[in-house]
Design an enzyme around this catalytic site. Structure first.
Site, PDB file in Angstrom:
ATOM      1  N   SER A  47       0.802  -1.223   0.000  1.00 31.44           N
ATOM      2  CA  SER A  47       0.000   0.000   0.000  1.00 31.44           C
ATOM      3  C   SER A  47       0.835   1.273   0.000  1.00 31.44           C
ATOM      4  CB  SER A  47      -0.952   0.011   1.206  1.00 31.44           C
ATOM      5  OG  SER A  47      -0.226   0.179   2.410  1.00 31.44           O
ATOM      6  N   LYS A  85       0.679   4.624   6.757  1.00 33.01           N
ATOM      7  CA  LYS A  85       0.170   5.420   5.639  1.00 33.01           C
ATOM      8  C   LYS A  85       0.781   6.822   5.741  1.00 33.01           C
ATOM      9  CE  LYS A  85      -2.871   2.112   4.689  1.00 33.01           C
ATOM     10  NZ  LYS A  85      -2.718   1.209   3.513  1.00 33.01           N
TER      11      LYS A  85
END
Length: 204
Positions: free
Chosen positions: A40, A95
């Protein structure tokens, strides 16, 4: 056992206990290791990267409580952050902070804007040329949405393959663990060989 041997053994045990206590203190309040399990954050972070997380910068949490000690600064847009996944706090996610409390996020045809200004994001990649309409899902078209105070809007750099705030909402600061600092090891599982060029690379 002689007195001298008992003394040496005692010193050894005390040194081991102090080393253990120091390790636990550093892990809880200063620095923690983390391994990248998914794609990701590609290409900023790759599967098999191992990194250190600075827990002191934002203010470490006291273990087993929601108490956060004072830090050096608040998270800023662009920081790469390790946090507890809001839908399952037993899992750690990593993230990038795209917006902080009070800022308004909008995504139009994969382009992210904050407070009406498109972001310059050289780290972001798109692997799927299709653009999904906002009525279908929120991957490529989202908002506008104003981030609540003391919360963060998080997105993976691999924008077409990331489970992030577009799908599960904003991140409460209470779930933040720390800022990713640098890689200390990287292992290419396909080649079964270290990625030497990534070791000690700072994370931006």
């Amino acid at each position: 056992m002689s007195t001298r041997k008992r003394s040496v053994l005692r010193e050894y045990v005390e040194a081991a206990l102090w080393a253990l206590a120091l390790t636990l203190f550093l892990r809880a309040f200063v620095i923690q290791a983390f391994r990248i399990p998914s794609e990701s954050m590609r290409d900023t972070l790759l599967v098999g990267d191992f990194l250190f997380v600075n827990k002191f910068e934002y203010g470490p949490k006291v273990p087993f409580t929601n108490i956060r000690l004072p830090g050096l600064r608040e998270p800023r847009r662009g920081d790469v952050i390790v946090f507890q996944f809001p839908q399952d706090p037993s899992k750690d996610f990593i993230k990038r902070a795209v917006a902080v409390g009070g800022e308004t996020v909008q995504i139009e045809n994969k382009v992210v804007a904050v407070d009406g200004k498109p972001l310059s994001e050289p780290y972001a990649i798109h692997t799927d040329p299709d653009v999904r309409p906002g009525g279908f899902e929120s991957r490529d078209n989202y908002g506008p949405f104003t981030v609540p105070a003391h919360e963060l809007f998080m997105m993976g750099d691999n924008r077409d393959n990331s489970n992030d705030s577009r799908f599960w909402g904003t991140l409460d600061m209470n779930l933040v663990k720390g800022r990713a600092m640098f890689l200390y090891w990287s292992w290419d599982g396909d080649r079964n060989w270290p990625r030497w060029n990534r070791i000690f690379r700072p994370i931006h």
